[in-house]
Design a protein around this motif. Structure first.
Motif, mmCIF file in Angstrom:
data_model
loop_
_atom_site.group_PDB
_atom_site.id
_atom_site.type_symbol
_atom_site.label_atom_id
_atom_site.label_comp_id
_atom_site.label_asym_id
_atom_site.label_seq_id
_atom_site.Cartn_x
_atom_site.Cartn_y
_atom_site.Cartn_z
ATOM 1 N N ARG A 1 13.908 -1.535 34.917
ATOM 2 C CA ARG A 1 14.965 -1.916 33.964
ATOM 3 C C ARG A 1 16.121 -0.918 34.001
ATOM 4 N NH1 ARG A 1 14.314 -3.002 27.473
ATOM 5 N NH2 ARG A 1 16.460 -3.608 27.141
ATOM 6 N N TYR B 1 18.017 -1.361 37.285
ATOM 7 C CA TYR B 1 18.779 -2.606 37.236
ATOM 8 C C TYR B 1 20.034 -2.421 36.377
ATOM 9 C CZ TYR B 1 19.947 -7.511 36.453
ATOM 10 O OH TYR B 1 20.606 -8.704 36.383
ATOM 11 N N SER B 2 19.869 -1.755 35.224
ATOM 12 C CA SER B 2 21.011 -1.536 34.331
ATOM 13 C C SER B 2 22.059 -0.634 34.966
ATOM 14 C CB SER B 2 20.551 -0.895 33.020
ATOM 15 O OG SER B 2 19.704 -1.745 32.327
ATOM 16 N N PRO C 1 19.615 -6.959 31.417
ATOM 17 C CA PRO C 1 18.447 -6.151 31.763
ATOM 18 C C PRO C 1 17.154 -6.621 31.090
ATOM 19 C CG PRO C 1 20.331 -4.730 31.425
ATOM 20 C CD PRO C 1 20.762 -6.123 31.042
ATOM 21 N N LEU D 1 13.869 -8.138 32.999
ATOM 22 C CA LEU D 1 12.513 -7.635 32.800
ATOM 23 C C LEU D 1 11.558 -8.758 32.382
ATOM 24 C CD1 LEU D 1 11.140 -4.947 33.117
ATOM 25 C CD2 LEU D 1 11.474 -4.531 30.706
#
Length: 167
Positions: free
Chosen positions: A66, A69-70, A99, A103
């Motif tokens: 996460r 990805y963020s 995000p 997830l």
């Protein structure tokens, strides 16, 4: 007095010699049962320890996914015209998931592909469009949220397991 002890010792020795096989059999059985109970206990502890370690690793991996990805995907994508970060990314051209949505999708994919692992992201303040999916579903999840609010640096599973096994 010494003769009394000697006589008692002789009688006891004779009794033990006559019954040595049953006595040794009983001691052997007690030893085997003790060893089996000890191995069973150690085996349970090993399995539990491994499961908790795996859960920790999976949780850290999901957190890292996460965060990555963020920081690496979303932050770069927002700089490109025509790409928007949204929960409704499937219905929006140029949309990529938030995000939390990413997830949730990742956890859904894991559940479908790997039956021995389950990941669930939930909050007591779910997004309005995820009220049915993103909130706590059972007492364990509510207890986890409440516990982690007051003890954010600890793991809830240990406390929960201890409470379950106390009599």
């Amino acid at each position: 007095m010494s003769q009394v002890w000697r006589k008692l010792w002789n009688k006891l020795s004779l009794l033990v010699y006559k019954r040595i096989i049953p006595i040794l059999t009983i001691l052997f059985c007690v030893g085997v049962v003790g060893a089996l109970l000890s191995m069973s206990h150690l085996s349970f502890e090993l399995v539990e320890s491994q499961a908790l370690q795996n859960a920790k690793v999976y949780a850290q991996l999901m957190k890292k996914a996460r965060t990555l990805y963020s920081s690496e995907i979303v932050s770069r994508a927002e700089m490109v015209d025509g790409i928007s970060v949204t929960h409704n990314y499937l219905n929006q051209e140029g949309g990529i998931p938030l995000p939390a949505t990413y997830l949730l999708e990742l956890s859904r994919e894991i559940r479908e592909k790997k039956t021995d692992m389950s990941v669930r992201l939930y909050s007591d303040y779910p997004f309005p469009w995820r009220r049915d999916e993103g909130g706590p579903k059972n007492q364990f999840e509510w207890d986890a949220i409440n516990y982690l609010k007051t003890n954010p640096k600890q793991s809830f599973i240990f406390t929960y397991l201890l409470a379950q096994f106390r009599l």
